[in-house]
Write a protein that holds these residues in place. Sequence first.
Motif, PDB file in Angstrom:
ATOM      1  N   LEU A 270       0.775  -1.104   0.031  1.00  0.00           N
ATOM      2  CA  LEU A 270       0.120   0.048   0.029  1.00  0.00           C
ATOM      3  C   LEU A 270       0.946   1.239   0.148  1.00  0.00           C
ATOM      4  O   LEU A 270       1.767   1.130   0.464  1.00  0.00           O
ATOM      5  N   PRO A 271       0.359   2.348  -0.465  1.00  0.00           N
ATOM      6  CA  PRO A 271       1.224   3.657  -0.740  1.00  0.00           C
ATOM      7  C   PRO A 271       1.177   4.543   0.655  1.00  0.00           C
ATOM      8  O   PRO A 271       1.202   5.694   0.524  1.00  0.00           O
ATOM      9  N   ALA A 272       1.295   3.747   1.659  1.00  0.00           N
ATOM     10  CA  ALA A 272       1.358   4.523   3.066  1.00  0.00           C
ATOM     11  C   ALA A 272       2.777   4.865   3.236  1.00  0.00           C
ATOM     12  O   ALA A 272       3.711   4.118   3.160  1.00  0.00           O
ATOM     13  N   ARG A 273       3.040   5.831   4.191  1.00  0.00           N
ATOM     14  CA  ARG A 273       4.380   6.170   4.552  1.00  0.00           C
ATOM     15  C   ARG A 273       4.469   6.035   6.127  1.00  0.00           C
ATOM     16  O   ARG A 273       5.575   5.746   6.383  1.00  0.00           O
ATOM     17  N   ARG A 274       3.356   6.136   6.703  1.00  0.00           N
ATOM     18  CA  ARG A 274       3.500   5.884   8.078  1.00  0.00           C
ATOM     19  C   ARG A 274       2.226   5.345   8.418  1.00  0.00           C
ATOM     20  O   ARG A 274       0.992   4.988   7.737  1.00  0.00           O
ATOM     21  N   VAL A 275       1.969   4.536   9.812  1.00  0.00           N
ATOM     22  CA  VAL A 275       1.094   3.698  10.251  1.00  0.00           C
ATOM     23  C   VAL A 275       0.802   3.967  11.645  1.00  0.00           C
ATOM     24  O   VAL A 275       1.371   3.949  12.410  1.00  0.00           O
ATOM     25  N   VAL A 276      -0.627   3.648  11.817  1.00  0.00           N
ATOM     26  CA  VAL A 276      -1.052   3.806  13.408  1.00  0.00           C
ATOM     27  C   VAL A 276      -1.482   2.441  13.762  1.00  0.00           C
ATOM     28  O   VAL A 276      -2.308   1.652  13.089  1.00  0.00           O
ATOM     29  N   PRO A 277      -0.889   1.686  14.542  1.00  0.00           N
ATOM     30  CA  PRO A 277      -1.086   0.283  14.975  1.00  0.00           C
ATOM     31  C   PRO A 277      -2.357   0.078  16.002  1.00  0.00           C
ATOM     32  O   PRO A 277      -2.790   1.055  16.229  1.00  0.00           O
ATOM     33  N   GLY A 278      -3.022  -0.932  15.828  1.00  0.00           N
ATOM     34  CA  GLY A 278      -4.111  -1.124  16.864  1.00  0.00           C
ATOM     35  C   GLY A 278      -3.583  -0.908  18.416  1.00  0.00           C
ATOM     36  O   GLY A 278      -4.374  -0.485  19.226  1.00  0.00           O
ATOM     37  N   HIS A 279      -2.379  -1.143  18.806  1.00  0.00           N
ATOM     38  CA  HIS A 279      -1.849  -1.043  20.124  1.00  0.00           C
ATOM     39  C   HIS A 279      -0.375  -0.799  19.856  1.00  0.00           C
ATOM     40  O   HIS A 279       0.355  -1.124  18.989  1.00  0.00           O
ATOM     41  N   GLY A 280       0.328   0.195  20.751  1.00  0.00           N
ATOM     42  CA  GLY A 280       1.585   0.870  20.756  1.00  0.00           C
ATOM     43  C   GLY A 280       1.710   1.862  20.082  1.00  0.00           C
ATOM     44  O   GLY A 280       0.721   2.826  19.589  1.00  0.00           O
ATOM     45  N   GLY A 281       2.701   2.271  19.481  1.00  0.00           N
ATOM     46  CA  GLY A 281       2.966   3.184  18.519  1.00  0.00           C
ATOM     47  C   GLY A 281       2.941   4.631  19.311  1.00  0.00           C
ATOM     48  O   GLY A 281       3.592   4.711  20.194  1.00  0.00           O
ATOM     49  N   PRO A 282       2.166   5.606  19.047  1.00  0.00           N
ATOM     50  CA  PRO A 282       0.977   5.343  17.993  1.00  0.00           C
ATOM     51  C   PRO A 282       1.324   5.596  16.484  1.00  0.00           C
ATOM     52  O   PRO A 282       0.443   5.365  15.722  1.00  0.00           O
ATOM     53  N   LEU A 283       2.429   6.308  16.093  1.00  0.00           N
ATOM     54  CA  LEU A 283       2.717   6.585  14.733  1.00  0.00           C
ATOM     55  C   LEU A 283       4.167   5.935  14.394  1.00  0.00           C
ATOM     56  O   LEU A 283       5.236   6.298  14.872  1.00  0.00           O
ATOM     57  N   LEU A 284       4.158   5.056  13.472  1.00  0.00           N
ATOM     58  CA  LEU A 284       5.206   4.369  13.027  1.00  0.00           C
ATOM     59  C   LEU A 284       5.521   4.555  11.506  1.00  0.00           C
ATOM     60  O   LEU A 284       4.567   4.680  10.720  1.00  0.00           O
ATOM     61  N   ASP A 285       6.844   4.096  10.843  1.00  0.00           N
ATOM     62  CA  ASP A 285       7.098   4.364   9.759  1.00  0.00           C
ATOM     63  C   ASP A 285       6.630   2.859   9.062  1.00  0.00           C
ATOM     64  O   ASP A 285       6.681   1.930   9.626  1.00  0.00           O
ATOM     65  N   TRP A 286       6.100   3.190   7.818  1.00  0.00           N
ATOM     66  CA  TRP A 286       5.593   1.753   7.241  1.00  0.00           C
ATOM     67  C   TRP A 286       6.360   2.047   5.808  1.00  0.00           C
ATOM     68  O   TRP A 286       6.785   2.902   5.204  1.00  0.00           O
ATOM     69  N   PRO A 287       6.802   0.608   5.457  1.00  0.00           N
ATOM     70  CA  PRO A 287       6.489  -0.607   6.011  1.00  0.00           C
ATOM     71  C   PRO A 287       7.215  -1.417   7.011  1.00  0.00           C
ATOM     72  O   PRO A 287       7.173  -2.504   7.327  1.00  0.00           O
ATOM     73  N   GLN A 288       8.425  -0.493   7.543  1.00  0.00           N
ATOM     74  CA  GLN A 288       9.360  -1.067   8.389  1.00  0.00           C
ATOM     75  C   GLN A 288       8.555  -1.614   9.706  1.00  0.00           C
ATOM     76  O   GLN A 288       9.218  -2.543  10.383  1.00  0.00           O
ATOM     77  N   ALA A 289       7.480  -0.827  10.081  1.00  0.00           N
ATOM     78  CA  ALA A 289       6.762  -1.327  11.267  1.00  0.00           C
ATOM     79  C   ALA A 289       6.054  -2.769  11.275  1.00  0.00           C
ATOM     80  O   ALA A 289       6.120  -3.214  12.317  1.00  0.00           O
ATOM     81  N   ALA A 290       6.278  -3.417  10.250  1.00  0.00           N
ATOM     82  CA  ALA A 290       5.643  -4.569  10.027  1.00  0.00           C
ATOM     83  C   ALA A 290       6.483  -5.799  10.402  1.00  0.00           C
ATOM     84  O   ALA A 290       6.210  -6.990  10.719  1.00  0.00           O
TER      85      ALA A 290
END
Length: 354
Positions: free
Chosen positions: A273-293
């Motif tokens: 997906l063309p996202a740059r950052r991501v909000v997970p369901g728990h933790g974070g709350p703002l992380l780099d994507w896709p590295q956060a996976a």
Amino acid sequence: MFEAFVTMCMLAAAGVKAPLPGETCRTALLPGFAAETKAACERTSRLVPRQPVGAKEEGLPFCAPRPTSALYFSEAAPGVFVHRGAVAEPDPANVGDVSNIAFVVGSRSIAVIDAGGSRKVGEEVYLAIRERSALPIAHLILTHMHPDHVFGAEPLREAGAVILGQANLPRALADRAENYRANFARLIGEAAFLGSRAPVPDRVIAEQEVIDLGGRVLELRAWPSAHTATDLTVFDRTSGILFAGDLLFDTHTPALDGSLRGWLAVLSRMKALPARRVVPGHGGPLLDWPQAAEPLERYLGVLEADTQRALADGLALGPATEAIGRSEAGRWQLFDLFNPRNATVAYTELEWDP
């Protein structure tokens, strides 16, 4: 600005009308009746009949100045506000505030993403939104079925939000509502949980849908069975932020309630997906994507490899759950609570599909 409130108490036994001595009650916010004056607020709030669920209301609604929200929302990007829930089990102190919640503000309306684990949390979400905008709260998007994400929905529905979820969500919630309610009432306490209910989605998404908040488009996408069989993500085109729900965990031990291999496959697709950052369901709350996976993929990969090894060695379920995933213990919080459950789900899945 004034808001409406009511004293909400536990339902008494059949035939008992008066409050019992020591009866459990709390003051609940009633969204939808905000007004510039106390008199205007009272006129409208007292005319609307109400049917509270799991509680009774003592006396007429009353109006008071709007309080400040107890929830902290950071501005992750212009018009995007994110709250980090506690990495903890629900309890009387956090009243079910144990998952991340977000809202996105367009030029015409607002969308909320997940609602927390009790009506009390949902009321605080409403107040946090109103501290930043008077625009209509048009949508509440539920990322999946788990109670820590849905039991705060009712105040947002009362505020005017249409509730959206994945196509499997209505049946999943209907089947689990009573168990979820009993468990969360026990964990949080009846007083804090008063008025909480499992929501009924107004509309479901089978594949993809877009919502225009006014100069701001959100892409909603349903996924095959992964974390659960009800997973939905939200992508904000303007900010490039992906709201992953519990398809992504950070810090908090992942919770497997769907398909191990399905989750790994969905993560692989999400990374495109063309996202740059991501909000997970728990933790974070703002992380780099896709590295956060990467941490989650590693954990799920360990679950899969350990489960295959346990099956190959002929281990029964009990001994297998004590071994599966143990090498990840130091990397996640709440590990001893969630990992045995995950190992059980993984073992059951791979036993039939080695």
